[in-house]
Design a protein around this motif. Structure first.
Motif, PDB file in Angstrom:
ATOM      1  N   VAL A 189       0.862  -1.215  -0.017  1.00 30.78           N
ATOM      2  CA  VAL A 189      -0.046  -0.028  -0.075  1.00 30.78           C
ATOM      3  C   VAL A 189       0.768   1.376  -0.044  1.00 30.78           C
ATOM      4  O   VAL A 189       1.607   1.622   0.958  1.00 30.78           O
ATOM      5  CB  VAL A 189      -1.013  -0.163   1.300  1.00 30.78           C
ATOM      6  CG1 VAL A 189      -1.819   1.112   1.078  1.00 30.78           C
ATOM      7  CG2 VAL A 189      -1.771  -1.237   1.016  1.00 30.78           C
ATOM      8  N   PRO A 190       0.629   1.922  -1.030  1.00 24.70           N
ATOM      9  CA  PRO A 190       1.595   3.369  -1.261  1.00 24.70           C
ATOM     10  C   PRO A 190       0.671   4.479  -0.531  1.00 24.70           C
ATOM     11  O   PRO A 190      -0.222   4.455  -0.235  1.00 24.70           O
ATOM     12  CB  PRO A 190       1.820   3.290  -2.632  1.00 24.70           C
ATOM     13  CG  PRO A 190       0.577   3.093  -3.264  1.00 24.70           C
ATOM     14  CD  PRO A 190       0.054   1.883  -2.295  1.00 24.70           C
ATOM     15  N   GLN A 191       1.807   5.342  -0.057  1.00 26.58           N
ATOM     16  CA  GLN A 191       1.434   6.735   0.583  1.00 26.58           C
ATOM     17  C   GLN A 191       0.328   6.586   1.659  1.00 26.58           C
ATOM     18  O   GLN A 191      -0.799   7.450   1.586  1.00 26.58           O
ATOM     19  CB  GLN A 191       0.945   7.311  -0.694  1.00 26.58           C
ATOM     20  CG  GLN A 191       1.907   7.852  -1.607  1.00 26.58           C
ATOM     21  CD  GLN A 191       1.426   8.690  -2.590  1.00 26.58           C
ATOM     22  OE1 GLN A 191       0.169   8.625  -3.076  1.00 26.58           O
ATOM     23  NE2 GLN A 191       2.245   9.587  -3.336  1.00 26.58           N
ATOM     24  N   VAL A 192       0.505   5.693   2.805  1.00 28.77           N
ATOM     25  CA  VAL A 192      -0.335   5.742   3.762  1.00 28.77           C
ATOM     26  C   VAL A 192      -0.425   6.909   4.615  1.00 28.77           C
ATOM     27  O   VAL A 192       0.739   7.353   4.970  1.00 28.77           O
ATOM     28  CB  VAL A 192       0.095   4.447   4.882  1.00 28.77           C
ATOM     29  CG1 VAL A 192      -0.896   4.117   5.797  1.00 28.77           C
ATOM     30  CG2 VAL A 192       0.116   3.155   3.910  1.00 28.77           C
ATOM     31  N   MET A 193      -1.617   7.342   5.034  1.00 28.54           N
ATOM     32  CA  MET A 193      -1.568   8.603   5.567  1.00 28.54           C
ATOM     33  C   MET A 193      -1.696   8.002   7.317  1.00 28.54           C
ATOM     34  O   MET A 193      -1.831   7.063   7.725  1.00 28.54           O
ATOM     35  CB  MET A 193      -3.054   8.989   5.266  1.00 28.54           C
ATOM     36  CG  MET A 193      -3.381   9.438   3.791  1.00 28.54           C
ATOM     37  SD  MET A 193      -5.011  10.029   3.290  1.00 28.54           S
ATOM     38  CE  MET A 193      -5.172  11.486   4.767  1.00 28.54           C
ATOM     39  N   ASP A 194      -1.511   9.089   8.064  1.00 28.74           N
ATOM     40  CA  ASP A 194      -1.665   9.035   9.416  1.00 28.74           C
ATOM     41  C   ASP A 194      -3.437   9.189  10.183  1.00 28.74           C
ATOM     42  O   ASP A 194      -3.833  10.316   9.583  1.00 28.74           O
ATOM     43  CB  ASP A 194      -0.875  10.182  10.273  1.00 28.74           C
ATOM     44  CG  ASP A 194      -0.679   9.709  11.651  1.00 28.74           C
ATOM     45  OD1 ASP A 194      -1.127   8.612  12.164  1.00 28.74           O
ATOM     46  OD2 ASP A 194      -0.587  10.808  12.386  1.00 28.74           O
ATOM     47  N   PHE A 195      -3.833   8.242  10.348  1.00 30.33           N
ATOM     48  CA  PHE A 195      -5.304   8.196  10.836  1.00 30.33           C
ATOM     49  C   PHE A 195      -5.515   7.702  12.128  1.00 30.33           C
ATOM     50  O   PHE A 195      -4.660   6.979  12.677  1.00 30.33           O
ATOM     51  CB  PHE A 195      -5.963   7.423   9.739  1.00 30.33           C
ATOM     52  CG  PHE A 195      -5.543   6.231   9.463  1.00 30.33           C
ATOM     53  CD1 PHE A 195      -6.024   5.113  10.385  1.00 30.33           C
ATOM     54  CD2 PHE A 195      -4.733   5.804   8.552  1.00 30.33           C
ATOM     55  CE1 PHE A 195      -5.693   3.646  10.076  1.00 30.33           C
ATOM     56  CE2 PHE A 195      -4.131   4.345   8.301  1.00 30.33           C
ATOM     57  CZ  PHE A 195      -4.572   3.492   8.950  1.00 30.33           C
ATOM     58  N   PRO A 196      -6.575   7.770  12.590  1.00 29.10           N
ATOM     59  CA  PRO A 196      -6.822   7.329  14.163  1.00 29.10           C
ATOM     60  C   PRO A 196      -6.960   5.974  14.050  1.00 29.10           C
ATOM     61  O   PRO A 196      -7.286   5.098  13.105  1.00 29.10           O
ATOM     62  CB  PRO A 196      -8.342   7.944  14.238  1.00 29.10           C
ATOM     63  CG  PRO A 196      -8.512   9.191  13.404  1.00 29.10           C
ATOM     64  CD  PRO A 196      -7.622   8.859  12.246  1.00 29.10           C
ATOM     65  N   PHE A 197      -6.387   5.292  15.157  1.00 38.72           N
ATOM     66  CA  PHE A 197      -6.473   3.926  15.209  1.00 38.72           C
ATOM     67  C   PHE A 197      -5.235   3.348  14.227  1.00 38.72           C
ATOM     68  O   PHE A 197      -5.374   2.091  14.025  1.00 38.72           O
ATOM     69  CB  PHE A 197      -7.707   3.273  14.973  1.00 38.72           C
ATOM     70  CG  PHE A 197      -8.784   3.522  16.146  1.00 38.72           C
ATOM     71  CD1 PHE A 197      -8.601   3.194  17.447  1.00 38.72           C
ATOM     72  CD2 PHE A 197      -9.645   4.375  15.773  1.00 38.72           C
ATOM     73  CE1 PHE A 197      -9.601   3.553  18.613  1.00 38.72           C
ATOM     74  CE2 PHE A 197     -10.754   4.903  16.767  1.00 38.72           C
ATOM     75  CZ  PHE A 197     -10.466   4.298  18.279  1.00 38.72           C
ATOM     76  N   ARG A 198      -4.416   4.065  13.785  1.00 37.08           N
ATOM     77  CA  ARG A 198      -3.391   3.696  12.786  1.00 37.08           C
ATOM     78  C   ARG A 198      -2.667   2.612  13.451  1.00 37.08           C
ATOM     79  O   ARG A 198      -2.021   1.580  12.704  1.00 37.08           O
ATOM     80  CB  ARG A 198      -2.423   4.745  12.469  1.00 37.08           C
ATOM     81  CG  ARG A 198      -1.206   4.531  11.827  1.00 37.08           C
ATOM     82  CD  ARG A 198      -1.412   4.145  10.413  1.00 37.08           C
ATOM     83  NE  ARG A 198      -0.111   3.809   9.708  1.00 37.08           N
ATOM     84  CZ  ARG A 198       0.884   2.721   9.872  1.00 37.08           C
ATOM     85  NH1 ARG A 198       0.348   1.916  10.847  1.00 37.08           N
ATOM     86  NH2 ARG A 198       1.537   2.770   9.183  1.00 37.08           N
ATOM     87  N   ASP A 199      -2.306   2.261  14.908  1.00 34.94           N
ATOM     88  CA  ASP A 199      -1.631   1.353  15.667  1.00 34.94           C
ATOM     89  C   ASP A 199      -2.556   0.172  15.282  1.00 34.94           C
ATOM     90  O   ASP A 199      -2.018  -1.094  15.725  1.00 34.94           O
ATOM     91  CB  ASP A 199      -1.456   1.531  17.107  1.00 34.94           C
ATOM     92  CG  ASP A 199      -2.886   1.764  17.745  1.00 34.94           C
ATOM     93  OD1 ASP A 199      -3.817   2.343  17.066  1.00 34.94           O
ATOM     94  OD2 ASP A 199      -2.886   1.827  18.894  1.00 34.94           O
TER      95      ASP A 199
END
Length: 262
Positions: A189-199
């Motif tokens: 997956v390219p260009q993953v954003m920082d999002f809630p529950f990313r962990d």
């Protein structure tokens, strides 16, 4: 532009004009004296705007497909209808659920407000519901340890660019649907954003693994290698849900597309 807010404001203004004319102004006018033009027009539009507001807010809402992320299920230019009550009745503008009637199911085609910019409406297919372990590795979907059934179904012709994509039939939930998978596209997956529950997600060269948090959903486009979806920008919170898409009511380029879809 927040059309729901604009429609609500128009409803309030015309309702005030209608009530003022009906209960106050008429009693003070001489017999046969007409209402001011702005009061007459505003009051006459009130019933029409009220009907549109109720239909659009609680029953069904039209949308137009702007991109190819849901090909072959939905094409660019399809005009669709979205059921607004199947996932519960929500307050207009605030989008707060007040009457729970149901929840999105795997396989549903859902319209929602884009988590990164709620002013935009997106449409994708629900793949994971709260608590699911979703894996999309080497272009194969696994949910809670069970691989989702996929069968080859010929090729799909992109008429705008005149090339073919491998087409498959996937059984997700209670129904089957078609999807496209490009053999030469990368699995990661390219260009993953920082999002809630990313962990809750783990990314590798083979793809992504995610555990769907409570009150959220994991969605993907049917055009798997040409879709920006939960793999990129994360989970869809319940408060962003608009409704379930269920019918194509018009397409300028192909009238045969009118009808329901899986």
């Amino acid at each position: 532009m927040n059309f729901a807010l604009i429609l609500f404001l128009l409803l309030v203004v015309t309702a005030v004009l209608w009530a003022a004319d009906r209960f106050f102004a008429r009693k003070r006018r001489a017999p046969g004296e007409p209402s001011p033009w702005w009061v007459e027009y505003g009051a006459s539009f009130f019933p029409v705007i009220l009907i549109v507001f109720v239909l659009r807010s609680f029953i069904v809402e039209p949308f137009k497909i702007p991109s190819g992320s849901m090909i072959p299920t939905l094409l660019v230019g399809d005009f669709i209808l979205v059921n607004k009550w199947t996932y519960g009745i929500r307050l207009p503008v605030l989008n707060k659920k007040i009457v729970p009637l149901g929840d999105p199911q795997r396989g549903d085609v859902m319209v929602f407000r884009y988590p990164a910019d709620p002013s935009l409406d997106y449409i994708k297919r629900v793949v994971g519901v709260p608590g699911d372990r979703v894996e999309y590795l080497n272009k194969r979907l696994t949910i809670n340890g069970e691989e989702v059934s996929v069968q080859r179904d010929g090729d799909y012709l992109h008429t705008d660019r005149m090339y073919y994509s491998p087409r498959y039939v996937e059984k997700l939930g209670e129904s089957q649907h078609q999807l496209l998978i490009e053999n030469d596209a990368p699995a990661y997956v390219p260009q993953v954003m920082d999002f809630p529950f990313r962990d809750q997600c783990t990314y590798t060269s083979a793809g992504v693994r995610c555990t769907v948090p409570e009150g959220h959903y994991f969605v993907m486009g049917d055009n798997r290698d040409a879709s920006s979806d939960s793999r990129v920008w994360g989970f869809v919170p319940d408060e962003n849900i608009v409704g379930r898409a269920f019918f194509i009511w018009f397409n300028f380029s192909d009238m045969k597309r009118i009808g329901g879809f899986n």
